[in-house]
Design a protein around this motif. Sequence first.
Motif, PDB file in Angstrom:
ATOM      1  N   ILE A  43      30.492  38.251  20.853  1.00 53.11           N
ATOM      2  CA  ILE A  43      30.689  39.043  22.065  1.00 53.11           C
ATOM      3  C   ILE A  43      32.177  39.132  22.389  1.00 53.11           C
ATOM      4  O   ILE A  43      32.922  38.166  22.191  1.00 53.11           O
ATOM      5  N   ILE A  44      32.603  40.302  22.902  1.00 53.64           N
ATOM      6  CA  ILE A  44      33.919  40.444  23.525  1.00 53.64           C
ATOM      7  C   ILE A  44      33.684  40.840  24.979  1.00 53.64           C
ATOM      8  O   ILE A  44      32.909  41.750  25.267  1.00 53.64           O
ATOM      9  N   CYS A  45      34.356  40.151  25.890  1.00 51.27           N
ATOM     10  CA  CYS A  45      34.125  40.348  27.331  1.00 51.27           C
ATOM     11  C   CYS A  45      35.308  41.062  27.988  1.00 51.27           C
ATOM     12  O   CYS A  45      36.473  40.789  27.662  1.00 51.27           O
ATOM     13  N   PHE A  46      34.984  41.954  28.918  1.00 49.28           N
ATOM     14  CA  PHE A  46      35.976  42.697  29.696  1.00 49.28           C
ATOM     15  C   PHE A  46      35.570  42.663  31.171  1.00 49.28           C
ATOM     16  O   PHE A  46      34.456  42.264  31.508  1.00 49.28           O
ATOM     17  N   SER A  47      36.463  43.132  32.012  1.00 47.99           N
ATOM     18  CA  SER A  47      36.163  43.276  33.434  1.00 47.99           C
ATOM     19  C   SER A  47      36.596  44.657  33.909  1.00 47.99           C
ATOM     20  O   SER A  47      37.556  45.235  33.381  1.00 47.99           O
ATOM     21  N   GLU A  48      35.894  45.174  34.924  1.00 46.45           N
ATOM     22  CA  GLU A  48      36.299  46.431  35.550  1.00 46.45           C
ATOM     23  C   GLU A  48      37.499  46.236  36.474  1.00 46.45           C
ATOM     24  O   GLU A  48      38.166  47.200  36.841  1.00 46.45           O
ATOM     25  N   ASP A  49      37.772  44.984  36.853  1.00 39.41           N
ATOM     26  CA  ASP A  49      38.744  44.698  37.909  1.00 39.41           C
ATOM     27  C   ASP A  49      39.991  44.034  37.329  1.00 39.41           C
ATOM     28  O   ASP A  49      39.921  42.934  36.784  1.00 39.41           O
ATOM     29  N   TYR A  50      41.140  44.696  37.461  1.00 42.64           N
ATOM     30  CA  TYR A  50      42.378  44.104  36.944  1.00 42.64           C
ATOM     31  C   TYR A  50      43.162  43.365  38.027  1.00 42.64           C
ATOM     32  O   TYR A  50      44.217  42.804  37.764  1.00 42.64           O
ATOM     33  N   LEU A  51      42.642  43.339  39.269  1.00 45.88           N
ATOM     34  CA  LEU A  51      43.328  42.645  40.352  1.00 45.88           C
ATOM     35  C   LEU A  51      42.461  41.554  40.975  1.00 45.88           C
ATOM     36  O   LEU A  51      42.629  41.215  42.142  1.00 45.88           O
ATOM     37  N   SER A  52      41.552  40.993  40.196  1.00 48.02           N
ATOM     38  CA  SER A  52      40.678  39.946  40.710  1.00 48.02           C
ATOM     39  C   SER A  52      41.420  38.612  40.769  1.00 48.02           C
ATOM     40  O   SER A  52      41.867  38.085  39.741  1.00 48.02           O
ATOM     41  N   MET A  53      41.549  38.060  41.958  1.00 46.95           N
ATOM     42  CA  MET A  53      42.231  36.772  42.112  1.00 46.95           C
ATOM     43  C   MET A  53      41.562  35.690  41.273  1.00 46.95           C
ATOM     44  O   MET A  53      42.222  34.885  40.615  1.00 46.95           O
ATOM     45  N   LEU A  54      40.210  35.673  41.309  1.00 46.30           N
ATOM     46  CA  LEU A  54      39.478  34.642  40.574  1.00 46.30           C
ATOM     47  C   LEU A  54      39.612  34.820  39.067  1.00 46.30           C
ATOM     48  O   LEU A  54      39.754  33.837  38.330  1.00 46.30           O
ATOM     49  N   MET A  55      39.555  36.055  38.591  1.00 46.61           N
ATOM     50  CA  MET A  55      39.670  36.291  37.153  1.00 46.61           C
ATOM     51  C   MET A  55      41.051  35.906  36.641  1.00 46.61           C
ATOM     52  O   MET A  55      41.191  35.303  35.571  1.00 46.61           O
TER      53      MET A  55
END
Length: 319
Positions: free
Chosen positions: A135-147
């Motif tokens: 698996i390769i994981c991504f996020s929709e959010d580039y400004l997530s403090m937690l991420m």
Amino acid sequence: MNNNQMPPDFKKYDFTMASLLKENTLTRYRTCILQNIENLKKDRLYYSTPINFNDPFDTLLYANYFRILDDVAENLNIGMENYLKCLKEKDKFLASFGIAMWYGNKKDDFLESFFQSIHNAAKELKESLRNNARIICFSEDYLSMLMWSHYADNHKGFAIIYDRDAIANADNFTADNTVIKKKPLLRPVNYVEQQIDLTEELEEYVRAYRMKTLGDVTPPQCHLSVEKLRTTLLEKSQDWSYEREWRVIPRHINLENSSNLSYMKVRPKAVILGAQCERNNQKEIIDICRKRKISVYKTEINYWEPGFKLVVIEPNPNI
């Protein structure tokens, strides 16, 4: 202090341009280790094995062991007498041994051993997806403090922005650099209350492929479909919904063998430096991006407004 009176060190980036980072894009958060920086140079994204993910429930097949063992015990009681009669015609010695075990004082030991083997097979299958999927994981959010905290070394790392369509159409390779013809799948993660219950399917799988017979009861047809396995790869607890995750997963999923996916090649749309990215790492990443004509930005703590927010700024040109 309003936005027109910001300190010179915190020049806010033009959000009409920053909006391009959101348009049909996905983000990959990275730490500033050598391997990640080398992969940035080569446009490579490597697949991970779910067994190493930080969520112990991630991709874990759910099955109720007790229900499986109850069903197995019922099948044994139904079929064992006829099975031993049939076995007697083929192998008298083995039949006599089986009769002694089943009708004698060793029956409990036999059942315990048999149930343990069933339990081990079901447990192995539950873990197999976590060991064999890639698996390769991504996020929709580039400004997530937690991420930024969890996956980019407490804001010391960087984030890579990719065009979503470019990911879906990227070339994928095996470990020996052979191109994989059929593209894997890019899908959003679904956040749910509970795992999909695959007790019946795992019992069928154990019966059909791990234990061919239980007395003379015919093994059932296995209904553990690829679609159900995909569901397991794409569902997580609602506790993780803040990640707004997307995943690239194998098109074909095999419980018995590891996927041959190793890495994909896709050019980044942009790179964002973390708010606490160290100066030497900033310089190295900026140099890479400038040489390759990749847009580079930086996050910064929003000092001029309340609200615990990150903003996108231009990186320091003097780095």
